[in-house]
Write an enzyme that holds these catalytic residues in place. Structure first.
Site, short mmCIF file in Angstrom:
data_model
loop_
_atom_site.label_atom_id
_atom_site.label_comp_id
_atom_site.label_asym_id
_atom_site.label_seq_id
_atom_site.Cartn_x
_atom_site.Cartn_y
_atom_site.Cartn_z
N TYR A 206 -82.74 53.01 23.29
CA TYR A 206 -81.77 52.39 24.21
C TYR A 206 -81.75 52.85 25.69
CZ TYR A 206 -77.26 51.14 25.99
OH TYR A 206 -76.37 50.72 26.82
N LYS B 106 -83.06 50.76 29.20
CA LYS B 106 -82.05 50.86 30.54
C LYS B 106 -82.86 51.52 31.53
CE LYS B 106 -78.84 48.56 28.34
NZ LYS B 106 -78.36 47.45 28.68
N ASP C 117 -73.80 33.64 23.95
CA ASP C 117 -73.84 34.87 23.09
C ASP C 117 -74.36 34.53 21.77
OD1 ASP C 117 -72.64 37.29 21.42
OD2 ASP C 117 -71.85 37.76 23.42
N THR D 201 -65.84 49.09 24.68
CA THR D 201 -66.43 48.08 24.01
C THR D 201 -66.90 48.11 22.59
OG1 THR D 201 -68.78 48.05 24.62
CG2 THR D 201 -67.46 47.12 26.18
N ILE E 73 -67.95 52.68 28.29
CA ILE E 73 -66.97 51.51 28.37
C ILE E 73 -66.37 51.32 27.04
CG2 ILE E 73 -66.67 49.14 29.04
CD1 ILE E 73 -67.68 51.22 31.40
N ASN F 71 -76.41 40.49 30.70
CA ASN F 71 -75.52 41.75 30.12
C ASN F 71 -75.67 41.80 28.92
OD1 ASN F 71 -72.90 43.23 29.93
ND2 ASN F 71 -72.28 41.47 28.70
#
Length: 264
Positions: free
Chosen positions: A152, A156, A35, A187, A185, A87
């Site tokens: 975005y 994807k 990361d 996050t 989600i 990810n």
């Protein structure tokens, strides 16, 4: 050298990546966590322990850095890579005409170029590992282009299409390819206040990162191509294919998130 099954995870410091690292480590796998967030990685490494993981700061847009990270990972695993989990991603958005162009480019660099860097760099290790899986985080926004996150969403869509193509190409090497298309989600990628205002039911209900981590785990033992989280997201994908105009009108009216996408 560690001969356990191993997983290399980008975006591992928090959210989906961290939940996946914890799940796989708990299943006895060796985890590589990477990361840009050094502090989050340090806490992950402390939690998993040095015997169970290797962690490193990585900018996925830097191909040589990606290759170096994989080389260090392979030293710990004896050249084994059972699961590559691309990810890492960023969620910059807003009306397209108001977005700084540098934000647009950075979204493409991280969400698409970063994935290409990862797959291209990891492929020799994946080829050398029987039964390996190349797995990537796509998005529910890859079912239909979503307003205010247009770029975005475009990245994807690209990830989804790439996965479909590579799932065929990689058969020649015995390597599988699959992806996950998560909805909302819980996050840090969510805009401020989004979690508090999220629906409590339906396909866009707020879902914990652990649900996506479970999909990654299930995917390793399966030949399924797309993993929708929650599963109802698949209905949106079907509806967008059958009648993109109907989905467009629901999105324009702001009603898609509260209705069955199959409705007119």
């Amino acid at each position: 050298m560690d001969q356990r099954k191993s997983i290399f995870i980008t975006g591992a410091a928090s959210g989906i990546g961290r939940a996946t690292a914890l799940l796989f480590a708990g299943k006895g796998w060796f985890v590589g966590g990477y990361d840009r967030n050094a502090e989050g990685l340090a806490s992950l490494a402390d939690e998993l322990g040095a015997a169970n993981c290797v962690a490193g700061v990585l900018d996925v847009t830097d191909k040589p850095a990606f290759e170096a990270a994989l080389a260090g990972f392979a030293e710990r695993t004896g050249g084994r890579l059972d699961l590559l989990f691309n990810n890492a991603g960023i969620g910059r958005g807003g009306p397209f005409d108001q977005q700084p162009f540098e934000d647009i480019l950075e979204t493409v660099r991280v969400n698409l170029i970063g994935v290409l860097n990862g797959i291209h760099s990891a492929l020799p290790l994946l080829k050398a590992t029987p039964g390996s899986l190349c797995f990537t985080t796509s998005s529910s926004s890859a079912t239909y282009g979503m307003p205010n996150i247009a770029v975005y969403s475009a990245t994807k869509h690209a990830v989804k299409g790439l996965t479909e193509a590579l799932s065929i190409e990689f058969r020649a090497f015995g390597v599988r390819a699959a992806d996950t298309l998560p909805g909302l989600i819980d996050t840090a990628i969510l805009p401020v206040g989004a979690a508090q205002s999220a629906p409590t039911e339906g396909m866009f209900r707020l879902t914990p990162p652990s649900a996506v981590a479970q999909a990654v785990w299930d995917a390793y033992g399966s030949d399924k191509l797309h993993w929708y989280v929650p599963p109802e997201i698949e209905e949106l994908d079907k509806a967008a294919t059958l009648s993109p105009e109907a989905v467009r009108e629901q999105l324009a009216a702001g009603g898609l998130f509260n209705r069955d996408p199959g409705q007119g």
